[in-house]
Design an enzyme around this catalytic site. Structure first.
Site, PDB file in Angstrom:
ATOM      1  N   HIS A   1      -0.142  -0.948 -12.890  1.00 13.22           N
ATOM      2  CA  HIS A   1       0.669  -0.666 -11.431  1.00 13.22           C
ATOM      3  C   HIS A   1      -0.061  -0.057 -10.769  1.00 13.22           C
ATOM      4  O   HIS A   1      -0.693   1.129 -11.081  1.00 13.22           O
ATOM      5  CB  HIS A   1       1.939   0.082 -12.247  1.00 13.22           C
ATOM      6  CG  HIS A   1       2.911   0.311 -11.152  1.00 13.22           C
ATOM      7  ND1 HIS A   1       3.558  -0.592 -10.390  1.00 13.22           N
ATOM      8  CD2 HIS A   1       3.588   1.430 -10.861  1.00 13.22           C
ATOM      9  CE1 HIS A   1       4.437  -0.154  -9.528  1.00 13.22           C
ATOM     10  NE2 HIS A   1       4.498   1.154  -9.977  1.00 13.22           N
TER      11      HIS A   1
ATOM     12  N   ASP B   1       6.097   5.228  -5.383  1.00 15.16           N
ATOM     13  CA  ASP B   1       6.075   4.304  -6.615  1.00 15.16           C
ATOM     14  C   ASP B   1       7.217   3.163  -6.197  1.00 15.16           C
ATOM     15  O   ASP B   1       8.271   3.432  -6.023  1.00 15.16           O
ATOM     16  CB  ASP B   1       6.324   4.834  -7.811  1.00 15.16           C
ATOM     17  CG  ASP B   1       5.859   4.230  -8.818  1.00 15.16           C
ATOM     18  OD1 ASP B   1       6.538   2.980  -9.047  1.00 15.16           O
ATOM     19  OD2 ASP B   1       5.268   4.432  -9.796  1.00 15.16           O
TER      20      ASP B   1
ATOM     21  N   CYS C   1       3.137  -4.717  -6.421  1.00 12.23           N
ATOM     22  CA  CYS C   1       3.005  -3.039  -6.283  1.00 12.23           C
ATOM     23  C   CYS C   1       1.630  -2.774  -5.344  1.00 12.23           C
ATOM     24  O   CYS C   1       1.925  -1.768  -4.558  1.00 12.23           O
ATOM     25  CB  CYS C   1       2.865  -2.521  -7.505  1.00 12.23           C
ATOM     26  SG  CYS C   1       1.505  -3.076  -8.642  1.00 12.23           S
TER      27      CYS C   1
END
Length: 227
Positions: free
Chosen positions: A116, A133, A186
Site C-alpha cells: 500500500h 492514506d 493507492c
C-alpha cells in the site's frame, strides 16, 4: 505546445505505450531516472504503481513547482523512508546534501507499506506533518518518525533543535480526503494528493477520476511535463 495537440492524439500515444513492445524499452528518462515500457504498464487500470513511476512523477511535480507562484517543494524518493527506518538518520544524512529542507515550503515523503502507498506531507511554513492514506489508515507513528528525522536534520544542518510543541502531527481522517474504492489505486491517489497539495489546491478528485489520471500520467511521464 502539448495543449494544442488533440485529445485523440494523446489517447493514441497512451494506447501505443500500453501496447506490445520490449518490456525494457526506455520510454522516458530524466532526473537520473529511467521508465521502461514495463514500468509504464503499471499505469494500466487496476495495476499497482511501482517505484519507478512514482519517483518519476514526483520529480515532475518538483520540476513544475520551480515555476513562478508555486510553493517550493522537495520530494524524497520512495527508497528514503525504508532507509530511514532500517538505518536511522545516519543512513539518510547525505540525501539532502544539495537541499535545505528548512528553506522550502513543502516536503513530500512517499511511504510504501508492503502492499500500500501513502503520503506524508511536511509543511515547513505551517509546521505540520500530515499523513494522507487513501484507505483511511492511521500513520501517527510514521509522522513521529519523520518529525524525529527533521529534528536531527535541523541539528545537523542548522545547529538548531525543533520545538515539538510548535508542530502539529496529524493523520488525515477518511472523511477529510478522497478514498479509494478498490484495492489497486493507492499509488495514483498518493501521486494526485501530492499534485494537488503541491499547488496548495483543495483535493477534489474521487475514485471516478482514476482511469483518466492513469492515462494522463502516462502522457506526462513520456513527455516529461505535467498537463
Amino acid at each position: 505546445s502539448p495543449f494544442n495537440c488533440s485529445f485523440q492524439a494523446m489517447e493514441r500515444e497512451v494506447i501505443a505505450a500500453f501496447g506490445k513492445g520490449e518490456p525494457d524499452e526506455i520510454m522516458s528518462s530524466a532526473f537520473k531516472l529511467k521508465v521502461t515500457r514495463e514500468d509504464i504498464h503499471t499505469l494500466k487500470n487496476l495495476r499497482w504503481l511501482n517505484d519507478e513511476v512514482i519517483n518519476f512523477y514526483m520529480s515532475l511535480l518538483v520540476e513544475r513547482n520551480k515555476k513562478e507562484g508555486y510553493p517550493a517543494v522537495h520530494a524524497f524518493s520512495t527508497f528514503f523512508y525504508p532507509k530511514l527506518i532500517s538505518g536511522g538518520y545516519k543512513a539518510v544524512r547525505r540525501w539532502t546534501r544539495s537541499v535545505d529542507l528548512f528553506k522550502l515550503d513543502l516536503v513530500l515523503v512517499p511511504v510504501h507499506l508492503r502492499v500500500h502507498w501513502a503520503l506524508v506531507v511536511i509543511d515547513v511554513r505551517k509546521k505540520t506533518i500530515k499523513y494522507f492514506d487513501s484507505m483511511g489508515q492511521k500513520g501517527d507513528k510514521i509522522c513521529e518518525t519523520l518529525f524525529q528525522y527533521l529534528q536531527e536534520e535541523s541539528r545537523e544542518k542548522r545547529n538548531l533543535g525543533l520545538t515539538f510543541s510548535e508542530w502539529t502531527l496529524h493523520s488525515m481522517e477518511s472523511r477529510e480526503i478522497p478514498q479509494q474504492l478498490n484495492g489497486s489505486d493507492c499509488g495514483v491517489f498518493m501521486c494526485k494528493y501530492a499534485d494537488y497539495i503541491s499547488r496548495d489546491k483543495p483535493i477534489t478528485f474521487t475514485q471516478n477520476h482514476m482511469p483518466y489520471f492513469r492515462k494522463k500520467m502516462v502522457w506526462e511521464i513520456i513527455h516529461q511535463q505535467l498537463l
